[in-house]
Motif scaffolding. Structure first.
Motif, mmCIF file in Angstrom:
data_model
loop_
_atom_site.group_PDB
_atom_site.id
_atom_site.type_symbol
_atom_site.label_atom_id
_atom_site.label_comp_id
_atom_site.label_asym_id
_atom_site.label_seq_id
_atom_site.Cartn_x
_atom_site.Cartn_y
_atom_site.Cartn_z
ATOM 1 N N GLN A 524 0.885 -1.214 -0.051
ATOM 2 C CA GLN A 524 0.027 -0.036 0.063
ATOM 3 C C GLN A 524 0.865 1.255 0.090
ATOM 4 O O GLN A 524 0.551 2.413 -0.680
ATOM 5 N N ILE A 525 1.876 1.096 0.751
ATOM 6 C CA ILE A 525 2.894 2.465 0.697
ATOM 7 C C ILE A 525 3.449 2.707 -0.547
ATOM 8 O O ILE A 525 3.380 3.743 -0.949
ATOM 9 N N SER A 526 3.673 1.336 -1.032
ATOM 10 C CA SER A 526 4.582 1.565 -2.299
ATOM 11 C C SER A 526 3.446 2.157 -3.296
ATOM 12 O O SER A 526 3.926 3.073 -4.124
ATOM 13 N N ARG A 527 2.274 1.975 -3.508
ATOM 14 C CA ARG A 527 1.466 2.329 -4.311
ATOM 15 C C ARG A 527 0.880 3.883 -3.996
ATOM 16 O O ARG A 527 0.680 4.624 -4.880
ATOM 17 N N LEU A 591 -0.091 13.311 -4.713
ATOM 18 C CA LEU A 591 -0.848 12.181 -4.619
ATOM 19 C C LEU A 591 -1.970 12.226 -5.727
ATOM 20 O O LEU A 591 -2.520 13.051 -5.820
ATOM 21 N N ASP A 592 -2.392 10.996 -6.403
ATOM 22 C CA ASP A 592 -3.351 10.818 -7.200
ATOM 23 C C ASP A 592 -4.417 10.144 -6.496
ATOM 24 O O ASP A 592 -4.393 8.782 -6.332
ATOM 25 N N PHE A 644 -13.734 9.960 -5.609
ATOM 26 C CA PHE A 644 -12.423 9.496 -6.010
ATOM 27 C C PHE A 644 -12.578 8.050 -5.789
ATOM 28 O O PHE A 644 -13.664 7.592 -5.226
ATOM 29 N N HIS A 645 -11.837 7.499 -6.323
ATOM 30 C CA HIS A 645 -11.877 5.902 -6.670
ATOM 31 C C HIS A 645 -10.799 5.211 -5.621
ATOM 32 O O HIS A 645 -10.777 3.969 -5.341
ATOM 33 N N ARG A 646 -9.764 6.027 -5.262
ATOM 34 C CA ARG A 646 -8.825 5.168 -4.540
ATOM 35 C C ARG A 646 -9.138 5.131 -2.886
ATOM 36 O O ARG A 646 -9.062 6.146 -2.581
ATOM 37 N N ASN A 647 -9.132 3.924 -2.435
ATOM 38 C CA ASN A 647 -9.461 3.993 -1.047
ATOM 39 C C ASN A 647 -8.410 3.280 -0.121
ATOM 40 O O ASN A 647 -8.629 2.835 0.929
ATOM 41 N N ASP A 648 -7.306 3.352 -0.713
ATOM 42 C CA ASP A 648 -6.168 2.532 0.019
ATOM 43 C C ASP A 648 -5.486 3.702 1.133
ATOM 44 O O ASP A 648 -5.090 3.113 2.031
#
Lengths: 848, 251
Positions: A524-527, A591-592, A644-648
Motif C-alpha cells: 500500500q505504501i509503495s502504491r 498524490l493521485d 474518488f476511486h482510490r481508497n487505500d
C-alpha cells in the motif's frame, strides 16, 4: 481400591512429573492472567475513585463524538462564562475549571517523548489548586505560578531525567515549541502517571491559550457545601447551565471512568486468556499421552487386578482417581504459582510500556475456583480415554506375554479423520472463496483441527518414515534405529506430536497473518507513496505539528510540493466515520486519489469528497448533501464536490483543511508528503527537508523504505509479544516429547542393554534418541505449520476482501520454525538420552 | 581397519582370567561370586562353563564379556587387560572383537533379521565382508525370512540370528549365556550344532554358560565352577560323563 490407587500413584510418581508440570503451568498461566487483570482493574478502580473522591459534581458539554474501539469520547468545550453561573449556585463550596489538550514533551536530546499515534497519549492540562479536585499530587517542587511554569508527571520526569528547575521544551497545538521551567513533578494518585500517559500541567490561562481557545474550558469540577448531597448539587447546577451542558455527580463520573477502563482492558484479558487456553490445550495432549503410555505399561498390573477379582469399574475408578489426584494437586500448585505469574506478567507489560502502579495483587475467590476447576477438569478429560482403554483389558492378559503394541491405524479412525478433515477444508474454502456464512467457516476450521489430530496416528508411521528417510544416510544404523523407533508406536508418536502441532500451529498462523499484513502495508505504501519523502509526526488523529511546517516546506527551493494530511473523524448516519483531511491545492501535485467526478480543488469550507463506490451504494450524486456531526459544532451540512476511486489511503470521506478547522479546534497536521523539484537529487532534497523540520522535535523525515519499517516494526513488536506468550505452550509440548521419550526409554531398557552389549557406544545411543525426538518434533512442526498457514491464509482472505490485505507466506520465518522445531526436539531428548546412556548394561539386559 | 581373523585353531589362549575375584554387596552381606578364578580359553575351541546356581558362572561370563568388572584380578582378551580400558574402549571391544548370544530377546525388535545380523558392523560404520557374510547367513538357514522382523521368527530362528550376529565380525571370542535355555530340544540341538560348526568349520572360539549336560556335551571342554572357584575340568565330554562329574562334585 483407594489404597491401590494411592500405591499406584506413589509407585510411579516420577513418571507423572510431566503431567503435573503440564497442568501446573497451564493453570498458573490462567490464574496469573486473572490475577493480573483483576489487579489492574482493582488498582484503577481505586485510582479513579480516589482521584475523583473530592469531586461532588462535574459540568461538561453534552455534545460528544463517540470514540471508536474503546477510545475515549471526544467532547465539545464550554464557554468559560458557564463558570460564573455555576459558582454562584447555592451549595457550591468550590469550583475548578479544567482544560485538556495535546502536549508532547521533548527530551534533553531534542527528541519528542512518546508516540501518541501508537503508544500512550501525551496530554496537557491546567494545574488545579482546589484541594480534593486535582487528581495529581505534587511529589516535588511547586504548582505553576507563571505562564512559563509547568508541572510534569513523575514517569516522564524519570524517563527524561528532568528535575525541578530544569528547562523543558513542550510541543503544543497553538504555539511554536518553546522552553518552560519545570516547577514541580506530580504523581497521579499513587501512580507515576495514568497508564503511562505523559502530562504537562500549566496555569489555567496558559493551558487555554496553548492547547484550547482562550475563554474555553473542557469542564468544571465542583465541591458541595456540607449537607448538600452530590445529586442535590448536580440538580441545582443543572438548572443554571445553558442547554447542551450536562452535570454529572462525582459518583457517576467515577463509574464512567471505571467502566471505560474496564472496557479498555477487556481486550487485554481476552488476549492473555487466549494464550492460557492454548497452553491448557497443549497440556491436555501431554496429559492424554502420558496416561496412555503409563496405562499401556501397566496393563499387566490392571489385568492382574482384574484376575484377582477387581471389577472393570473398580479398575477404571482407580485410574480416574489417580488422574483426579494429580489434577487437583497440580491445580493447587498452579494457582499458587499463578500469583507469581501475575506479578511477572505485570512486569512484562511494564516492559511494553504499560505501567501499572505498585499495589498488592488481587486474588479473587473466583480466580482460585476457576484455576482449580479448569486444571482438574482438563486432567480428568485428558485421562479418561486412556483409562477406559486400560479398564477394558481382559484378566487373561495378566498371564500372557507382553507385546501390547496397538497400532494407531484403525479403519474407523481413518474414515472419521479423512471425512472430518475433508468436510472441514471444504467448509473453510467455501467460506473464504465462496459466500458461506462465517459460522460455517469457523465450524470447518474446528473440523479440520479435530480431523488432523484424529488422523495423526494413521499418518504417524508413513510421515515419520518420510521425515526420517535422510537420517540413515547420515547416521547409518543409529539413524535407522531412530526412524524405526519413531514409527514403532504411531499413536504415541502422534499424541506427542499433536501437543507441538497446536503450539506451532498458532505460531505459524500468527506469523502468516503478520507477514500478510506487513506485505500488504508495504504494498500500500509503495502504491500510495508518490512523493519523495514523508514527514511523520508519529501521531494519528491526536497531536501532530503546526500547519506552518507545511508552508515552510512549500517555500523550499528543492521542493515541488508538500501536502499535509490529518486523520479526523465525524459522526454521520449514526456512526463515527474516519475522514482524511487534505490540502486541496497541494495534494494533487503529490498524490493521485483517482478523482472520478468533480474536482478536489472545489473542497472549501462546506464541501466533502466521497469514495465513489460508497457514493454509489448510498445513492449519492455530485451536489448532494451529507450531514456530519462534530462534537464542537454539532450538525453541519456539506455538499459532495468530488468523488474518488482510490481508497487505500483515504477512507470514505475526504475533506479540506478549511472545513475541518472550522469544526475541530486545535487540529494539527499529522503527516506531510513532500515531492522534490525535478533535477533535485534525493540527497539534496532530503537534506533540505531535514533542515526545515529541525525546529519540530516530533517530525521525522522518512523515505518510502523507512515509512514501511515504521509499520512493520510495529507489527513485529506485537508479534514478538505473542511469541513470548506462546513460549509456554511450546515449553509444555517439549516437556511432553521429553516425557514420551523417557517412558519409551524405560520401556526399551532391555533393548538398550542389548544394543550396548553388542557395541553401541553411549554417544551413538544418545544420538539415536535425539534423532528419534527430532523426527517426532518435526512431525508435529510440519503439521502445525501446515495447519497454521492454511488457517492464516483463510483468515487473511476472509478479512482481506475489503481491507486490501493479500496473503503472503512468511517463508523465512517458516524455515526458521522448522529448524527450531527439530532443534527443540533434540533439546527435549537431552535428558532422556543421557538417562538411557547411563543405564547399566547388565541390569538393562536382565530387565524384561 | 580389518579385524584379525581367527581362522586357524591355535593353542594360544584368546581369553585369560587370572585370579579373578568379584564381590557383590557391602561388608556384612558381601557375596563372593568369583573367588580366585584362574582359567584360560584357547582359540578355536568350544568351551562350556557349568555349575550350580550361584556358582559364579554367569558372573565369569559377564566379566569375560566386558559387561562387568572384577573386584580384583585380571581378564585379558587378545592380550589386553580389560581392567585398564575405558568404558568407550570396552564398548568398541565388545563391538569389534567379542560376540554375544543371550538366553532370550537377543534381537532388536525394530530391525529385520539381516539388519540384526549386521548390527555390530553397522554400529562400527563398516561394510560387511561379502564372502564372510554370505557364509554366515547361509549357515543360519533363514532363506527368505532375512527381511522379517524378530516378532515374525520362531524362537529357534531368533537364536540362530543371534549366533549369526555374534559371528559376523569374526570376533576373538563368542560368549553365550544359556543360549538354548528358552528353546525346545529340537531347536536347541540345531543351535548347538550350529555353534559347533562355527568352531570346527569356521575356526571361531566360543565360551558358553549352561546348566544342561546335553548342551555342554557339544563343547570340546567343560569347566566346572562351584562357589566362585574352578573345581574341575573335562575334555571331550559326553553328557553321561558330565552328569557323573556333577554327581561326584556333589552338585
Amino acid at each position: 481400591m483407594f489404597r491401590v490407587t494411592l500405591k499406584g500413584l506413589l509407585g510411579h510418581l516420577p513418571r507423572l512429573v510431566s503431567t503435573f508440570l503440564a497442568v501446573l503451568l497451564g493453570v498458573a498461566f490462567l490464574a496469573g492472567t486473572l490475577v493480573l487483570t483483576d489487579t489492574i482493574k482493582r488498582t484503577f478502580d481505586d485510582l479513579f475513585a480516589s482521584v475523583s473522591k473530592g469531586t461532588d459534581a462535574y459540568v461538561r458539554s453534552a455534545a460528544k463524538l463517540s470514540g471508536e474501539r474503546g477510545a475515549q469520547d471526544s467532547r465539545a468545550r464550554l464557554d468559560e462564562s458557564v463558570l460564573q453561573a455555576v459558582s454562584r449556585v447555592d451549595g457550591v463550596r468550590a469550583d475548578a475549571p479544567q482544560v485538556q489538550g495535546y502536549a508532547q514533551l521533548v527530551d534533553k536530546k531534542g527528541k519528542a517523548m512518546g508516540t501518541p499515534g501508537r503508544g500512550a497519549p501525551t496530554f496537557g492540562g491546567n494545574w488545579i489548586s482546589v484541594a480534593g479536585l486535582n487528581p495529581f499530587r505534587l511529589a516535588e517542587g511547586s504548582a505553576p505560578t507563571s505562564a512559563n511554569d509547568v508541572v510534569i508527571d513523575r514517569r516522564s520526569a524519570r524517563l527524561g531525567h528532568f528535575a525541578v528547575g530544569d528547562s523543558i521544551t513542550i510541543l503544543l497545538p497553538n504555539v511554536a515549541p518553546q522552553p518552560y521551567r519545570v516547577s514541580g513533578i506530580a504523581t497521579f494518585g499513587a501512580a507515576d502517571s495514568p497508564l503511562g500517559a505523559s502530562y504537562a500541567l500549566f496555569d489555567l490561562q496558559t493551558a487555554e491559550r496553548t492547547m484550547a481557545q482562550p475563554g474555553r474550558i473542557d469542564g468544571i469540577s465542583l465541591v458541595a457545601q456540607p449537607g448538600v448531597s452530590q445529586a442535590e448539587l448536580a440538580a441545582r447546577v443543572q438548572k443554571v447551565v445553558p442547554a447542551g451542558v450536562e452535570v454529572k455527580t462525582g459518583a457517576e463520573i467515577t463509574k464512567e471512568n471505571q467502566d471505560q477502563f474496564s472496557k479498555n482492558i477487556t481486550g487485554l484479558t481476552i488476549f492473555f486468556n487466549a494464550f492460557a487456553v492454548i497452553a491448557l490445550v497443549v497440556g491436555g495432549f501431554v496429559i492424554y499421552n502420558t496416561f496412555s503410555i503409563l496405562i499401556a505399561q501397566r496393563l499387566r498390573e490392571m489385568a492382574l487386578l482384574r484376575a484377582i477379582g477387581a471389577s472393570r469399574r473398580q479398575v477404571l475408578l482407580s485410574m480416574v482417581g489417580e488422574a483426579l489426584a494429580v489434577g487437583l494437586v497440580s491445580s493447587v500448585a498452579g494457582v499458587l504459582l499463578g500469583i507469581a505469574v501475575g506479578a511477572g506478567l505485570k512486569a512484562l507489560l511494564a516492559g511494553f510500556g504499560l505501567d501499572i502502579p505498585a499495589t498488592g495483587l488481587v486474588v479473587r475467590p473466583a480466580t482460585v475456583i476457576i484455576g482449580l476447576l479448569v486444571g482438574t477438569v482438563v486432567t480428568l478429560v485428558a485421562a479418561l480415554a486412556p483409562s477406559i482403554r486400560g479398564a477394558r483389558v481382559p484378566p487373561i492378559a495378566a498371564m500372557r506375554d507382553t507385546a501390547i503394541d496397538r497400532t494407531g491405524a484403525s479403519r474407523l479412525r481413518l474414515v472419521v479423520g479423512v471425512l472430518l478433515t475433508g468436510l472441514g477444508v471444504a467448509a473453510v474454502l467455501s467460506g473464504v472463496l465462496g459466500s458461506a456464512a462465517g459460522s460455517v467457516t469457523a465450524l470447518g476450521a474446528v473440523a479440520v483441527l479435530v480431523g488432523v489430530v484424529a488422523l495423526g496416528p494413521v499418518v504417524a508411521a508413513p510421515v515419520s518414515r518420510l521425515i526420517g528417510s535422510p537420517i540413515p544416510k547420515l547416521k547409518g544404523i543409529t539413524g535407522v534405529l531412530a526412524r524405526e523407533n519413531a514409527m514403532r508406536n504411531p499413536r504415541r508418536t502422534a499424541g506427542t506430536a499433536s501437543a507441538l502441532l497446536i503450539g506451532v500451529g498458532v505460531v505459524s498462523l500468527l506469523a502468516a497473518m503478520a507477514s500478510s499484513f506487513k506485505a500488504s502495508i508495504s504494498d500500500q505504501i509503495s502504491r500510495s507513496f508518490t512523493g519523495d519523502v514523508t514527514v511523520d509526526s508519529g501521531a494519528f488523529g491526536f497531536g501532530g505539528f503546526s500547519p506552518s511546517l507545511a508552508h515552510q516546506l512549500n517555500r523550499l527551493p528543492e521542493v515541488a510540493a508538500a501536502t499535509p494530511i490529518r486523520f479526523g473523524a465525524f459522526e454521520q448516519g449514526g456512526s463515527t466515520r474516519n475522514v482524511l483531511v487534505i490540502d486541496p491545492q497541494t495534494l494533487p501535485k503529490v498524490l493521485d486519489l483517482q478523482v472520478t467526478a468533480g474536482k478536489l480543488s472545489d473542497l472549501g469550507s462546506r464541501q466533502v469528497a466521497v469514495y465513489d463506490v460508497k457514493a454509489k451504494s448510498s445513492g449519492w450524486k455530485l451536489g448532494d448533501t451529507v450531514i456530519a456531526r462534530f462534537a464542537e459544532t454539532g450538525d453541519q451540512t456539506f455538499t459532495i464536490a468530488a468523488m474518488f476511486h482510490r481508497n487505500d489511503i483515504a477512507p470514505t470521506f475526504v475533506m479540506g483543511t478549511t472545513a475541518y478547522d472550522a469544526n475541530v479546534p486545535n487540529s494539527l497536521d499529522q503527516q506531510i508528503f513532500v515531492k522534490f523539484k525535478s533535477g533535485v537529487s534525493f540527497a539534496a532534497g532530503r537534506a533540505a527537508v531535514e533542515q526545515a523540520v529541525k525546529p519540530y522535535p516530533n517530525a521525522t523525515v522518512k523515505d518510502q523504505q523507512e515509512l514501511k519499517q515504521t509499520f512493520t516494526s510495529q507489527i513485529n513488536q506485537v508479534l514478538s509479544l505473542m511469541f513470548v506468550m506462546l513460549l509456554l505452550a511450546l515449553l509444555i509440548a517439549l516437556m511432553g516429547i521429553a516425557n514420551t521419550l523417557r517412558l519409551s526409554v524405560y520401556e526399551r531398557t532391555h533393548e538398550i542393554g542389548l544394543l550396548r552389549a553388542v557395541g553401541m557406544t553411549r554417544s551413538q545411543l544418545r544420538s539415536s534418541i535425539r534423532w528419534e525426538s527430532a523426527i517426532i518434533a518435526l512431525f508435529g512442526t510440519v503439521g502445525g505449520v501446515g495447519l497454521g498457514v492454511f488457517f492464516g491464509w483463510a483468515l487473511v482472505h476472509g478479512l482481506g476482501r475489503d481491507q486490501h490485505i493479500v496473503f503472503a507466506p512468511p517463508t523465512g520465518l517458516l524455515v526458521t520454525i522448522f529448524v527450531l522445531g527439530a532443534l527443540a526436539g533434540v533439546a527435549a531428548a537431552i535428558r532422556p538420552a543421557a538417562k538411557a546412556a547411563k543405564l547399566d548394561v547388565l541390569t538393562a539386559i536382565a530387565t524384561e | 581397519m580389518t579385524q584379525t581373523p581367527q581362522s586357524l585353531p591355535s593353542d594360544a589362549p584368546v581369553a585369560r582370567v587370572v585370579d579373578a575375584v568379584k564381590v557383590y554387596g557391602a561388608k556384612v552381606t558381601a557375596v563372593r561370586a568369583l573367588d580366585g578364578v584362574t582359567v584360560d580359553f584357547e582359540g578355536g575351541r568350544f568351551t562350556a562353563i557349568m555349575g550350580p546356581s550361584g556358582s559364579g558362572k554367569s558372573t565369569l561370563l559377564h566379566c569375560l564379556a566386558a559387561l562387568d568388572t572384577l573386584t580384583s584380578g585380571q581378564v585379558f582378551i587378545a592380550g589386553r587387560d580389560l581392567g585398564t580400558m575405558t568404558e568407550k574402549e570396552l564398548t568398541i571391544l565388545r563391538r569389534d572383537r567379542l560376540g554375544f548370544v543371550f538366553q532370550a530377546f537377543n534381537l532388536v525388535p525394530t530391525l529385520t533379521a539381516i539388519e540384526n545380523i549386521t548390527l555390530p558392523l553397522a554400529l562400527a560404520g563398516r561394510r560387511a565382508d561379502k564372502e564372510w557374510l554370505d557364509t554366515v547367513v547361509s549357515t543360519v538357514h533363514l532363506g527368505d525370512r532375512l527381511e522379517h522382523r524378530p516378532s515374525e521368527l520362531s524362537g529357534g530362528q531368533q537364536q540362530r540370528v543371534a549366533v549369526a550376529r555374534a559371528l559376523v565380525t569374526r570376533p576373538e571370542i563368542i560368549l553365550a549365556d544359556e543360549p538354548t535355555g528358552n528353546l525346545d530340544s529340537k531347536s536347541s540341538a540345531e543351535i548347538l550344532d550350529f555353534m559347533g560348526k562355527a568352531v570346527r568349520e569356521l575356526g571361531q572360539t566360543i565360551v558358553m554358560v549352561t546348566h544342561d549336560p546335553v548342551a555342554a556335551a557339544h563343547a570340546d571342554r567343560v569347566v566346572f565352577l562351584t562357589d566362585g572357584q574352578v573345581v574341575d575340568e573335562l575334555a571331550s565330554p559326553t553328557a553321561e560323563g558330565i552328569l557323573d562329574r556333577i554327581k561326584s562334585l556333589g552338585g
